[in-house]
Design a protein around this motif. Structure first.
Motif, PDB file in Angstrom:
ATOM      1  N   PHE A  23      69.322  50.526  -7.296  1.00 60.25           N
ATOM      2  CA  PHE A  23      68.904  49.738  -6.142  1.00 60.25           C
ATOM      3  C   PHE A  23      67.644  50.352  -5.549  1.00 60.25           C
ATOM      4  N   VAL A  24      66.723  49.493  -5.111  1.00 56.52           N
ATOM      5  CA  VAL A  24      65.455  49.908  -4.527  1.00 56.52           C
ATOM      6  C   VAL A  24      65.430  49.451  -3.074  1.00 56.52           C
ATOM      7  N   ALA A  25      65.109  50.367  -2.148  1.00 56.57           N
ATOM      8  CA  ALA A  25      65.009  50.026  -0.729  1.00 56.57           C
ATOM      9  C   ALA A  25      63.633  50.415  -0.202  1.00 56.57           C
ATOM     10  N   THR A  26      63.011  49.488   0.522  1.00 56.30           N
ATOM     11  CA  THR A  26      61.721  49.723   1.162  1.00 56.30           C
ATOM     12  C   THR A  26      61.710  48.979   2.492  1.00 56.30           C
ATOM     13  N   ALA A  27      60.740  49.312   3.339  1.00 53.58           N
ATOM     14  CA  ALA A  27      60.614  48.636   4.630  1.00 53.58           C
ATOM     15  C   ALA A  27      59.165  48.726   5.093  1.00 53.58           C
ATOM     16  N   PRO A  28      58.717  47.752   5.889  1.00 54.08           N
ATOM     17  CA  PRO A  28      57.368  47.833   6.435  1.00 54.08           C
ATOM     18  C   PRO A  28      57.274  48.922   7.501  1.00 54.08           C
ATOM     19  N   ARG A  70      52.342  49.307  -0.534  1.00 58.36           N
ATOM     20  CA  ARG A  70      50.937  49.250  -0.118  1.00 58.36           C
ATOM     21  C   ARG A  70      50.801  49.584   1.371  1.00 58.36           C
ATOM     22  N   ASP A  71      51.817  49.206   2.157  1.00 54.26           N
ATOM     23  CA  ASP A  71      51.792  49.444   3.596  1.00 54.26           C
ATOM     24  C   ASP A  71      52.024  50.912   3.941  1.00 54.26           C
ATOM     25  N   ASN A  72      53.050  51.527   3.324  1.00 54.56           N
ATOM     26  CA  ASN A  72      53.394  52.893   3.748  1.00 54.56           C
ATOM     27  C   ASN A  72      53.906  53.811   2.641  1.00 54.56           C
ATOM     28  N   GLY A  73      54.182  53.294   1.474  1.00 56.71           N
ATOM     29  CA  GLY A  73      54.615  54.122   0.351  1.00 56.71           C
ATOM     30  C   GLY A  73      56.078  54.553   0.360  1.00 56.71           C
ATOM     31  N   VAL A 169      54.038  33.230  -3.934  1.00 53.91           N
ATOM     32  CA  VAL A 169      55.092  34.092  -3.394  1.00 53.91           C
ATOM     33  C   VAL A 169      54.887  35.570  -3.676  1.00 53.91           C
ATOM     34  N   ASN A 170      53.982  35.923  -4.594  1.00 49.69           N
ATOM     35  CA  ASN A 170      53.713  37.333  -4.872  1.00 49.69           C
ATOM     36  C   ASN A 170      52.451  37.852  -4.195  1.00 49.69           C
ATOM     37  N   GLY A 176      54.294  38.799   5.649  1.00 53.48           N
ATOM     38  CA  GLY A 176      52.854  38.609   5.613  1.00 53.48           C
ATOM     39  C   GLY A 176      52.028  39.810   5.190  1.00 53.48           C
ATOM     40  N   LEU A 177      52.669  40.877   4.722  1.00 57.03           N
ATOM     41  CA  LEU A 177      51.921  42.038   4.234  1.00 57.03           C
ATOM     42  C   LEU A 177      51.356  41.734   2.849  1.00 57.03           C
ATOM     43  N   PRO A 178      50.129  42.172   2.543  1.00 58.90           N
ATOM     44  CA  PRO A 178      49.553  41.888   1.231  1.00 58.90           C
ATOM     45  C   PRO A 178      50.350  42.554   0.110  1.00 58.90           C
TER      46      PRO A 178
END
Length: 192
Positions: A23-28, A70-73, A169-170, A176-178
């Protein structure tokens, strides 16, 4: 009792190799939605060295992981044993996307099965914390087989279909983050 490890040693690598999914978890960085994605196909994950791993990123319903990286790694990967030996392994780190038209992609190529028709990129993660936990409440499950549906779906997609996904969608996360750039290579452009 949870244990923290300094690196991905042989026993951890063996545990990772034995798992059929992760499982992969990320957040802005601010607000937005946390994303958790299940990943399958055993040939899509590789330990590169004691503190680095990578996985093949296949086209899916969006590009949340790429946008968040791309936003925070920040990224966390979780492996969970469903066998009689209970264990959860979390790999915390900093990740980035490697495009398939880059020289770095070519150096990563030998670690994976590249036959997946929906190949989008490779995610490379430098690990800064490795920890396990008991997993005592995780149910026992038996693997029947890998699910071929995603590869079969991508095999039917045309270049136009993939181009529409890159521009649609990609192109951005649900917040709305690139995500993918407009010149991202189509899967058919990736040498196999």
């Amino acid at each position: 009792m949870a244990k923290v490890f300094t690196h991905l040693d042989d026993s951890l690598r063996a545990f990772i190799d034995a798992q059929s999914m992760f499982f992969v978890a990320t957040a802005p960085s601010e607000g937005g939605h946390v994303n958790v994605s299940p990943k399958g196909y055993r040939d899509t994950f590789a330990v590169i060295d004691d503190n680095t791993f990578a996985y093949l990123d296949l086209y899916g319903s969006g590009a949340e992981t790429i946008a968040h990286l791309r936003d925070n790694g920040r990224i966390t990967i979780m492996f969970c044993s469903f066998t009689r030996t209970s264990k959860i392994l979390r790999l915390f780190g900093t990740g980035r996307m490697v495009r398939p038209d880059s020289a770095e992609f070519d150096t990563l190529r030998p670690h994976f099965g590249l036959q997946h028709p929906g190949l989008r990129a490779v995610i490379v993660v430098t690990v800064d914390r490795i920890a396990d936990s008991c997993g005592y409440s995780v149910p026992y499950l038996e693997l029947v087989d890998e699910r071929p549906v995603l590869d079969a779906l991508h095999a039917r997609r045309t270049e136009d279909d993939f181009a529409e996904r890159i521009a649609g969608v990609n192109a951005a996360s649900i917040d709305g983050l690139p995500a993918l750039e407009s010149d991202h290579p189509l899967p058919s452009m990736i040498p196999r």
